[in-house]
Design a protein around this motif. Structure first.
Motif, PDB file in Angstrom:
ATOM      1  N   ALA A 135       0.828  -1.208   0.000  1.00  0.00           N
ATOM      2  CA  ALA A 135       0.000   0.000   0.000  1.00  0.00           C
ATOM      3  C   ALA A 135       0.858   1.252   0.000  1.00  0.00           C
ATOM      4  CB  ALA A 135      -0.932  -0.013   1.206  1.00  0.00           C
ATOM      5  N   LEU A 136       1.955   1.213   0.744  1.00  0.00           N
ATOM      6  CA  LEU A 136       2.843   2.371   0.778  1.00  0.00           C
ATOM      7  C   LEU A 136       3.482   2.617  -0.578  1.00  0.00           C
ATOM      8  CD1 LEU A 136       4.134   4.421   2.905  1.00  0.00           C
ATOM      9  CD2 LEU A 136       6.149   2.970   2.678  1.00  0.00           C
ATOM     10  N   VAL A 137       3.925   1.554  -1.228  1.00  0.00           N
ATOM     11  CA  VAL A 137       4.517   1.684  -2.560  1.00  0.00           C
ATOM     12  C   VAL A 137       3.490   2.248  -3.539  1.00  0.00           C
ATOM     13  CG1 VAL A 137       5.375   0.360  -4.524  1.00  0.00           C
ATOM     14  CG2 VAL A 137       6.301  -0.069  -2.237  1.00  0.00           C
ATOM     15  N   ASP A 138       2.255   1.778  -3.447  1.00  0.00           N
ATOM     16  CA  ASP A 138       1.208   2.206  -4.371  1.00  0.00           C
ATOM     17  C   ASP A 138       0.842   3.681  -4.191  1.00  0.00           C
ATOM     18  OD1 ASP A 138       1.025  -0.258  -5.582  1.00  0.00           O
ATOM     19  OD2 ASP A 138      -0.682  -0.937  -4.391  1.00  0.00           O
ATOM     20  N   ARG A 139       0.970   4.186  -2.974  1.00  0.00           N
ATOM     21  CA  ARG A 139       0.495   5.552  -2.723  1.00  0.00           C
ATOM     22  C   ARG A 139       1.561   6.614  -2.977  1.00  0.00           C
ATOM     23  NH1 ARG A 139       0.050   6.013   3.861  1.00  0.00           N
ATOM     24  NH2 ARG A 139      -0.008   8.248   3.444  1.00  0.00           N
ATOM     25  N   TRP A 140       2.775   6.209  -3.376  1.00  0.00           N
ATOM     26  CA  TRP A 140       3.805   7.204  -3.675  1.00  0.00           C
ATOM     27  C   TRP A 140       3.280   8.156  -4.746  1.00  0.00           C
ATOM     28  CZ3 TRP A 140       6.400   8.858  -7.987  1.00  0.00           C
ATOM     29  CH2 TRP A 140       7.522   9.662  -7.766  1.00  0.00           C
TER      30      TRP A 140
ATOM     31  N   PRO B 274       4.465   9.294   4.129  1.00  0.00           N
ATOM     32  CA  PRO B 274       4.475   9.968   5.434  1.00  0.00           C
ATOM     33  C   PRO B 274       5.803  10.623   5.775  1.00  0.00           C
ATOM     34  CG  PRO B 274       4.672   7.588   5.712  1.00  0.00           C
ATOM     35  CD  PRO B 274       4.396   7.833   4.255  1.00  0.00           C
ATOM     36  N   ALA B 275       6.862  10.294   5.037  1.00  0.00           N
ATOM     37  CA  ALA B 275       8.190  10.866   5.280  1.00  0.00           C
ATOM     38  C   ALA B 275       8.993  10.770   3.989  1.00  0.00           C
ATOM     39  CB  ALA B 275       8.901  10.121   6.411  1.00  0.00           C
TER      40      ALA B 275
ATOM     41  N   GLY C 243      13.243  17.941  -1.915  1.00  0.00           N
ATOM     42  CA  GLY C 243      11.831  17.599  -1.819  1.00  0.00           C
ATOM     43  C   GLY C 243      11.522  16.266  -2.477  1.00  0.00           C
ATOM     44  N   SER C 244      12.497  15.379  -2.481  1.00  0.00           N
ATOM     45  CA  SER C 244      12.343  14.085  -3.155  1.00  0.00           C
ATOM     46  C   SER C 244      12.150  12.975  -2.114  1.00  0.00           C
ATOM     47  CB  SER C 244      13.571  13.817  -4.027  1.00  0.00           C
ATOM     48  OG  SER C 244      13.386  12.657  -4.809  1.00  0.00           O
ATOM     49  N   THR C 245      12.355  11.739  -2.545  1.00  0.00           N
ATOM     50  CA  THR C 245      12.131  10.595  -1.666  1.00  0.00           C
ATOM     51  C   THR C 245      13.253   9.579  -1.821  1.00  0.00           C
ATOM     52  OG1 THR C 245      10.634   9.751  -3.373  1.00  0.00           O
ATOM     53  CG2 THR C 245       9.622  10.713  -1.420  1.00  0.00           C
ATOM     54  N   LEU C 246      13.473   8.822  -0.734  1.00  0.00           N
ATOM     55  CA  LEU C 246      14.491   7.784  -0.708  1.00  0.00           C
ATOM     56  C   LEU C 246      13.872   6.523  -0.110  1.00  0.00           C
ATOM     57  CD1 LEU C 246      17.436   6.658  -0.777  1.00  0.00           C
ATOM     58  CD2 LEU C 246      17.750   7.722   1.485  1.00  0.00           C
TER      59      LEU C 246
ATOM     60  N   ARG D 193      18.417  11.327  11.592  1.00  0.00           N
ATOM     61  CA  ARG D 193      17.705  11.252  10.319  1.00  0.00           C
ATOM     62  C   ARG D 193      16.930   9.933  10.201  1.00  0.00           C
ATOM     63  NH1 ARG D 193      18.976  15.791  10.473  1.00  0.00           N
ATOM     64  NH2 ARG D 193      20.056  17.069   8.898  1.00  0.00           N
ATOM     65  N   LEU D 194      17.538   8.838  10.630  1.00  0.00           N
ATOM     66  CA  LEU D 194      16.888   7.532  10.517  1.00  0.00           C
ATOM     67  C   LEU D 194      15.690   7.413  11.461  1.00  0.00           C
ATOM     68  CD1 LEU D 194      20.004   5.202  10.169  1.00  0.00           C
ATOM     69  CD2 LEU D 194      18.386   5.844   8.370  1.00  0.00           C
TER      70      LEU D 194
END
Length: 250
Positions: free
Chosen positions: A38-43, A47-48, A120-123, A144-145
Motif C-alpha cells: 500500500a505504501l509503494v502504491d500511494r507514492w 508519510p516521510a 523535496g524528493s524521496t528515498l 535522520r533515521l
C-alpha cells in the motif's frame, strides 16, 4: 549381460531461463506485505521523505523496491557507492536495496538523505533489520533515521506462499494439484527463495523422470532438501527471491 539390471534412461531437463518478474501485476499481496504494498502504491504521498522496508531474506523486499523504482523513475544506488551518486541525483528519487547487507557508509547515507530532503524528493531503503539495529554511530544519521518511516514485511503467510508456488508452476506451464501446493506450504521454510528452489527442483525432477508432480514426489524433494541434497544429478538452482507471482485479490 543377462540378468543385469538396467535403469531406464532419464531426460536431463534444459534450463529454459524462467525469469523473475518484478511488475506490480506479478506481486502477491497478503497480510504479510499488504502495508508495504500500500505504501509503494500511494507514492509520492508518503508519510516521510525516507522510507525503510524491513523484512527477512526472501520476504519480497526487492520486488516491492523494483515496483517502486519503475513507478517513481528512481535512481538505484549501490550501498557501497553512495557518494558517487549524490552530486548528480538532482530531484530524482533514489533507491538503495539491502542497505544493511554491507557495513553502512554512514557519511554517504547522511549526505544522501540531506540531498533528498533538500530537493523535496524521496528515498527508499530496504533492509533485513530495523534502522535501530544497524549499529549506526554517527549522531546526525541516527537522528535522520529516527525520522524515517519504517514498514515491516513479515515472513510469507499461507496465502502468500501458496500464491507464489502456484504462480511459479504456472510460469513453467506445469499443472499441480492444489493438495500438492498445500503440502508444500506446510512443509517448506517460509520464504520466497525456498519456494523458488523447491519449484525448480520439482519441475526438473518431474521432467527428468517423465512423471507428473505428485505429493509423493513433493515429499521426496522436500525431504532431500531438508537433508541438504535434492540435486537429482542436475545443476543446482540459483538462489533468488521475490518478484515472482501475480496479485491475489478477493
Amino acid at each position: 549381460m543377462a540378468g543385469e539390471r538396467t535403469d531406464p534412461p532419464r531426460q536431463l531437463p534444459l534450463d529454459l531461463g524462467h525469469g523473475t518478474g518484478y511488475s506490480r501485476d506479478e506481486l502477491v499481496v497478503s497480510g504479510a506485505n499488504a502495508q508495504a504494498a500500500a505504501l509503494v502504491d500511494r507514492w509520492p504521498d508518503w508519510p516521510a521523505p525516507v522510507v525503510v522496508l524491513a523484512g527477512p531474506p526472501g520476504s519480497g523486499k526487492t520486488h516491492l523496491a523494483q515496483i517502486w523504482q519503475a513507478h517513481a523513475h528512481a535512481v538505484a544506488i549501490a550501498p557501497d557507492s553512495i557518494g558517487e551518486h549524490i552530486g548528480g541525483l538532482g530531484a530524482s528519487p533514489a533507491l538503495i536495496d539491502d542497505i544493511d547487507k554491507l557495513p553502512i557508509d554512514e557519511q554517504g547515507l547522511f549526505h544522501l538523505i540531506n540531498t533528498v530532503r533538500g530537493a523535496g524528493s524521496t528515498l527508499l531503503l530496504t533492509a533485513r533489520r530495523f534502522p535501530s539495529a544497524w549499529r549506526v554511530v554517527l549522531p546526525d544519521l541516527i537522528s535522520r533515521l529516527k525520522a524515517a518511516a519504517t514498514i515491516e514485511i513479515h515472513e510469507p503467510d499461507d496465502l502468500l506462499l501458496a500464491g507464489v508456488i502456484t504462480k511459479l508452476f504456472a510460469d513453467r506451464q506445469v499443472e499441480v494439484e492444489p493438495h500438492v501446493v498445500q503440502y508444500l506450504v506446510r512443509r517448506i521454510e517460509r520464504s520466497l527463495a525456498t519456494a523458488m528452489r523447491v519449484v525448480e527442483r520439482l519441475d526438473r525432477a518431474a521432467l527428468e523422470r517423465k512423471t507428473p508432480i505428485t505429493r509423493a514426489l513433493a515429499a521426496e524433494t522436500v525431504s532431500a532438501m531438508d537433508e541438504g541434497q535434492g540435486e537429482f544429478d542436475i545443476l543446482d538452482v540459483e538462489e533468488g527471491c521475490s518478484g515472482i507471482v501475480r496479485s491475489l485479490r478477493p
